[in-house]
Scaffold this active site. Sequence first.
Site, mmCIF file in Angstrom:
data_model
loop_
_atom_site.group_PDB
_atom_site.id
_atom_site.type_symbol
_atom_site.label_atom_id
_atom_site.label_comp_id
_atom_site.label_asym_id
_atom_site.label_seq_id
_atom_site.Cartn_x
_atom_site.Cartn_y
_atom_site.Cartn_z
ATOM 1 C CG ASP A 150 -0.898 2.929 6.600
ATOM 2 O OD1 ASP A 150 -1.728 2.658 5.702
ATOM 3 O OD2 ASP A 150 -0.314 4.031 6.665
ATOM 4 C CB THR A 171 0.168 5.688 2.746
ATOM 5 O OG1 THR A 171 -0.610 6.337 1.753
ATOM 6 C CG2 THR A 171 0.482 6.655 3.872
ATOM 7 C CG ASP A 230 -1.856 1.154 1.262
ATOM 8 O OD1 ASP A 230 -2.208 1.634 0.176
ATOM 9 O OD2 ASP A 230 -2.252 1.592 2.351
#
Length: 780
Positions: A535, A302, A300
């Site tokens: 996250d 980020t 992902d």
Amino acid sequence: MQTKIDLKTGLTTAEVEQRIATGQKNTPPPSLTRSTQQILRDNTLTLFNLINLILGMLIVTTGSYRNLLFLGVATFNTIIGIVQELREKHKIDQLSLLAESPLTVIRQQQRQVIVQGDIVRDDILFLSRGDQVPADSRVRQTDGLEVDESQLTGEAKPINKTVDSKLLSGSFIVSGQALVQVTAVGQQSFVAKLAHAAKQEKKLTSVLLDTINRIIKVLTFIIVPLGVALFISAYWQRGHLNHAILGTAAATIGMIPEGLVLLTSVALAVSALTLGRRQVLVRTLPAIEALARVDVLCLDKTGTITSGALTMSDLLPVAPYTKTQLEQALAQTVNTLNEDNPTAAALQAALPQLATWQKVQTMPFSSARKWSGVTFAEQGSFIIGAPEYVLHQLTPAQQELIAQHTAKGERVLCLARSQARLTADLPAKIEFWGLILLRDEIRPTAVKTFNYFATQDIAIKVISGDNPATVANIAQRAGIADSTHFIDMHTQGETADFDQLIRDYTIFGRVSPTQKQQLIRAYQAAGHTVAMTGDGVNDVLALRQADCGVALASGSEAPKSVADFVLLDSNFDAMAHVLNEGRRVINNIEQVAALYLIKTIYSVVLGFVFIFLNQDYPFAPIQLTPIAALTVGIPSFFLAMAPNYQRITGYFMAKVMHTAVPAAALIVSYILFVHLLGGQLQLDHAQTSTLSVLLTGTVSFSALISITRPFNRWKSLLVGSLITAFILMFPLAGQFFSLISLFNWSLALIYLPLICASYPLFRGLQSLIEYFVIQRIHWR
């Protein structure tokens, strides 16, 4: 009927103490490790310990107490296993406590931070996006609360919660915030069953331990009947009870690969502690091995490619609105929403604080909707979100403008207004006010980290909820291969061919939580071992599906509760250390496992052969102790901890048998030759058993030298010291180990040629095994 607690006051200290006294305190999260009682039981009450105990009792009846030394080794192995696992439990429990997210509770008219185990019935908790509901509760006050109850119902679609709605422990807050009153704690709550429900659905297994346990299971069916048959044969043919007991004990002890499972578990535990010092929480030990086998790493964006920090680079108003109007409306909307995600933080930092407009209601951000908004009393409703989700139709010029900025790697949001009050669905009529441009910061070490994974043949895939062109640009800046192959998953319907998608694309943008899970499943179906990092709440399904899930501690509680690893300092670079630790364990255990199985194989074969020979078994139990210690136990412990970061190639059994089979075959051949020649030369049992010990040790050291290559200073010192100790054993401790002197020229004429030929013969048999077995049959 539950009493409603005042939301501003919460419980008093006296009320909390009264509930604790009456057993209305919450149950803390289940331990990630086994209990002390389980550790003691599982390390002590084993089949092999039982066999050792029975053999020890039989040896006592012979009066040959020296031959009980093997019980000391077995006891020592058991103690090491218990102590090491208790140390591991203590360290991991400490790390788990540090990783546990705190909770906000209202008590004594103040907000306090507590841990999950300190919650009591009727506590007023403040929950927001990303939190996991720690105990069954009832909503008392809400601001756009949406909950993911997929762990309870299997339904991934977020559920809106209003005042007096029930919240079940184990569910996740995916949007909004609320004040809730706890209704059930402890055994009356779902928390004990569902706090780690996602983890229970995905049981990681260790290929190493599974293979070793299969070997042990086979041995279980061999050892007892073979030992009984050998005892009956020895006693029947020669009528000497003590010799029959000692020979049977020696054969049976040799068949047990004592310490192999222990060594594997210790190696994994040491790796977990090593990673803990690097701020990586290992939630399950097999996950270390699983990550070492990963060949597809899904990210992902980020926190992995980017640092997670955003900056607002510009505002682009749409006529007739001015930049000032756009900035004012955006500032009012952002400040009123008061969200805590990175996008909101970047906007709040860049926009002015203004006298707030009167709020009617808010619609917090949802990863499923991709937008958030506020309805004001006089100004109408303002909506912030991805243009393709918020605007019903974009003009070609607007589409081109958005494409230009996304191609530069900027994140593009839009601000729109509607006169209608906001609901979960967008209003039919929406006015486009302008675009908001944000830029991600690439992590300073991202390029180096991804280059390393590329050199290790690990394919990097990016699965993000952001615009695919933006993500692709960022991925290119980070040096991820094939970043130009991207797709907007928002354009894919329910019948999308995920097998084709994973073959054609590297970057997946605008991916829904369910699509993330489906992409992971497609990679697995294609034969890949997949790791996933995330996250956010929208990563939970994918983390649960992946073979190995990695969460960032700076993210939401939801992904941390389902991940196999938690990066406590949110430093993705630590993944390289996890990969190397897993490789070290697998490569080293593959090497040293052969040492244990050499003894097992030749003991099984000799046990079977000596059933039919009218001779005593070649070893006494005491004579196996120096062989096991110097050629297996001591070197395997040191070699298992050595640095060895080569790529995992598989074929565990083939690699083990490549060393174990030729060594065991040569030992059996040497011993049979010695006994045959001893019969011709009328050598007594003491002489043939001494020669058997000497030649068995020699061949075992040949195997040790083979697996220890390439040599360095410390390996040379280790092997040299062990060989020296083995040689000195004969003159210095020969009497204790029931060995005679080797300073006998008639014996030297037998053992010297065999010793000189042992390594060439072993290497020749290895070559035959490699040619006829490994290359042609490919055993696994």
